[in-house]
Each structure stands twice: as structure tokens, then as C-alpha cells.
Design a protein around this motif. Structure first.
Motif, PDB file in Angstrom:
ATOM      1  N   PHE A  79     -68.680   2.223  -2.508  1.00  0.00           N
ATOM      2  CA  PHE A  79     -67.320   1.974  -2.981  1.00  0.00           C
ATOM      3  C   PHE A  79     -66.629   0.863  -2.200  1.00  0.00           C
ATOM      4  O   PHE A  79     -65.462   0.575  -2.431  1.00  0.00           O
ATOM      5  N   THR A  80     -67.336   0.237  -1.274  1.00  0.00           N
ATOM      6  CA  THR A  80     -66.757  -0.812  -0.438  1.00  0.00           C
ATOM      7  C   THR A  80     -67.114  -2.182  -0.983  1.00  0.00           C
ATOM      8  O   THR A  80     -68.268  -2.459  -1.286  1.00  0.00           O
ATOM      9  N   LEU A  97     -62.500  -4.077   1.480  1.00  0.00           N
ATOM     10  CA  LEU A  97     -61.545  -3.388   0.626  1.00  0.00           C
ATOM     11  C   LEU A  97     -62.245  -2.132   0.140  1.00  0.00           C
ATOM     12  O   LEU A  97     -63.363  -2.212  -0.369  1.00  0.00           O
ATOM     13  N   GLN A  98     -61.606  -0.952   0.320  1.00  0.00           N
ATOM     14  CA  GLN A  98     -62.264   0.285  -0.084  1.00  0.00           C
ATOM     15  C   GLN A  98     -61.251   1.362  -0.436  1.00  0.00           C
ATOM     16  O   GLN A  98     -60.172   1.429   0.148  1.00  0.00           O
ATOM     17  N   PRO A  99     -61.614   2.208  -1.411  1.00  0.00           N
ATOM     18  CA  PRO A  99     -60.731   3.320  -1.748  1.00  0.00           C
ATOM     19  C   PRO A  99     -60.862   4.437  -0.722  1.00  0.00           C
ATOM     20  O   PRO A  99     -61.875   4.554  -0.036  1.00  0.00           O
ATOM     21  N   ASP A 117     -47.754  15.487  -6.281  1.00  0.00           N
ATOM     22  CA  ASP A 117     -49.149  15.064  -6.345  1.00  0.00           C
ATOM     23  C   ASP A 117     -49.411  13.999  -5.283  1.00  0.00           C
ATOM     24  O   ASP A 117     -48.545  13.175  -4.986  1.00  0.00           O
ATOM     25  N   LYS A 118     -50.598  14.038  -4.717  1.00  0.00           N
ATOM     26  CA  LYS A 118     -51.013  13.036  -3.731  1.00  0.00           C
ATOM     27  C   LYS A 118     -52.208  12.285  -4.297  1.00  0.00           C
ATOM     28  O   LYS A 118     -53.191  12.892  -4.707  1.00  0.00           O
ATOM     29  N   SER A 119     -52.135  10.963  -4.310  1.00  0.00           N
ATOM     30  CA  SER A 119     -53.169  10.125  -4.910  1.00  0.00           C
ATOM     31  C   SER A 119     -54.050   9.486  -3.850  1.00  0.00           C
ATOM     32  O   SER A 119     -53.743   9.524  -2.662  1.00  0.00           O
ATOM     33  N   PHE A 120     -55.121   8.861  -4.324  1.00  0.00           N
ATOM     34  CA  PHE A 120     -56.013   8.139  -3.416  1.00  0.00           C
ATOM     35  C   PHE A 120     -55.324   6.870  -2.931  1.00  0.00           C
ATOM     36  O   PHE A 120     -54.345   6.408  -3.510  1.00  0.00           O
ATOM     37  N   LEU A 121     -55.838   6.311  -1.852  1.00  0.00           N
ATOM     38  CA  LEU A 121     -55.323   5.071  -1.278  1.00  0.00           C
ATOM     39  C   LEU A 121     -56.349   3.958  -1.456  1.00  0.00           C
ATOM     40  O   LEU A 121     -57.532   4.215  -1.666  1.00  0.00           O
ATOM     41  N   VAL A 122     -55.883   2.730  -1.360  1.00  0.00           N
ATOM     42  CA  VAL A 122     -56.781   1.570  -1.313  1.00  0.00           C
ATOM     43  C   VAL A 122     -56.526   0.890   0.021  1.00  0.00           C
ATOM     44  O   VAL A 122     -55.393   0.502   0.322  1.00  0.00           O
ATOM     45  N   ASN A 123     -57.571   0.795   0.834  1.00  0.00           N
ATOM     46  CA  ASN A 123     -57.453   0.261   2.186  1.00  0.00           C
ATOM     47  C   ASN A 123     -58.115  -1.103   2.302  1.00  0.00           C
ATOM     48  O   ASN A 123     -59.152  -1.350   1.690  1.00  0.00           O
ATOM     49  N   ALA A 124     -57.514  -1.956   3.107  1.00  0.00           N
ATOM     50  CA  ALA A 124     -58.087  -3.267   3.417  1.00  0.00           C
ATOM     51  C   ALA A 124     -58.141  -3.403   4.930  1.00  0.00           C
ATOM     52  O   ALA A 124     -57.304  -2.842   5.643  1.00  0.00           O
ATOM     53  N   GLY A 125     -59.129  -4.135   5.406  1.00  0.00           N
ATOM     54  CA  GLY A 125     -59.219  -4.332   6.845  1.00  0.00           C
ATOM     55  C   GLY A 125     -60.485  -5.050   7.243  1.00  0.00           C
ATOM     56  O   GLY A 125     -61.036  -5.831   6.468  1.00  0.00           O
TER      57      GLY A 125
END
Length: 190
Positions: A79-80, A97-99, A117-125
Motif C-alpha cells: 500500500f506504499t 505516501l501510505q494509508p 466515526d473515525k476514518s483512515f489517514l493518508v501519511n506522507a514522509g
């Protein structure tokens, strides 16, 4: 009060590749999210078990497709997605970039009544990988880009690859420790 979360996860993924390889290091490259020399594209199956931290929400097992694809410095590993800024045989540095899967629907459990409701995040680094003989050490430092938390996290992962069936399949066990700042832990856990 500043909160942080340290969690350990054990994930086992099974990868199938149409390519035979000659050495162990070549087979372990299939699990590397960052390019270590020549990469082989592959498609396989990933298996994961998620233990819920929420009362009344069931644990989950998931099967998902696993795609490893690289073209020059660009790559998709699971997923990355990322771009390799520097890569050698034993060391690599990449922008990624990854969920981040997680969260819940408030109707998953009566114990979550009144929660949103809590959703997924999209992370960058950025991500650094270093090969230690038969083990790959991976350090990721990531920031939430969705605006839901604007939090940061760091992840240290150790993994290896075990070739099977004439080195055409790889079992890739890994263990990881994750630190999340209070913005992320407050979002998911209150």
C-alpha cells in the motif's frame, strides 16, 4: 496530557513471483518497499490480523492483494507508494505516501454510542532502509496529510524473506514498533 502509543504488530505476508531468483538477497528484495538495486515486479497475497482496541468491536483477519512494482526510482510496494531519493545495495532513502488503516464506524458496537466515526489517514514522509545480512531494518517518519489529526508517527520494522518452492514464493515475516503522537492517539482513542 500528552499521550503516545507504542504498539507491536506481527504480520506475515506471502508473495508469489513469476521470477526465479538465484540468491537469498535477491529474494528478500521483493519485500523491500525501497529499491535495493534491481527489483522484480510481482503480485501476491498478503495476510494480516488486526486486534481491535475498542470494546465490543471484533478482531479482523484480512486477505489482500500485494503488488510490488518499480520503474526507475518510482515504486509501489503493497500500500506504499514512493520515490527513491538514494539507493545502494544496503541502504536506501525514499519519500513515501501510505494509508493508515484504522478507526471504526460508531455503529460497530453499542459501546461506541455517541462517538463519531473515525476514518483512515493518508501519511506522507520519509523512509530509511538498511540491510543487515538477512534482515532488513526500516525506519519511517510520517505525517498525516488528511487534516483529520495533522499528527506524526514513527515506525521501526524488522523483516526477512524466506524463499519457498524453487524460490518462486516468499514468506516475509516482520515485526514492527510504532510511536504515535498525542494528535493521532487522541483522534483514534480519545
Amino acid at each position: 496530557m500528552k499521550k503516545s502509543l507504542l504498539s507491536c504488530a506481527l504480520a506475515v505476508s506471502v508473495f508469489g513471483s513469476a521470477y526465479a531468483t538465484d540468491t537469498y538477497l535477491e529474494t528478500s528484495q521483493a519485500m523491500s518497499p525501497v529499491t535495493f538495486g534491481a527489483q522484480k515486479n510481482s503480485v501476491g497475497v498478503g495476510l494480516a490480523y488486526f486486534q481491535s482496541v475498542y470494546d465490543g468491536v471484533d478482531d479482523e483477519s484480512k486477505v489482500f492483494p500485494r503488488i510490488n512494482y518499480s520503474y526507475e526510482r518510482f515504486f509501489i510496494k503493497g500500500f506504499t507508494m514512493g520515490y527513491t531519493l538514494y539507493g545502494s545495495q544496503d541502504l536506501a532513502f525514499a519519500a513515501v505516501l501510505q494509508p493508515q488503516f484504522g478507526g471504526y464506524d460508531a455503529d460497530d458496537s453499542h459501546q461506541l454510542n455517541g462517538m463519531t466515526d473515525k476514518s483512515f489517514l493518508v501519511n506522507a514522509g520519509c523512509e530509511v532502509m538498511y540491510r543487515l545480512k538477512l534482515i532488513v531494518a526500516q525506519l519511517s517518519v510520517l505525517h498525516d496529510m488528511t487534516g483529520r489529526t495533522m499528527g506524526n508517527q514513527a515506525r521501526l520494522k524488522l523483516s526477512t524473506g524466506i524463499p519457498l518452492v524453487d524460490k518462486r514464493f516468499i514468506v516475509a515475516p516482520s515485526v514492527a514498533a510504532v510511536w504515535q503522537d498525542s494528535k493521532i492517539t487522541d483522534y483514534y482513542y480519545g
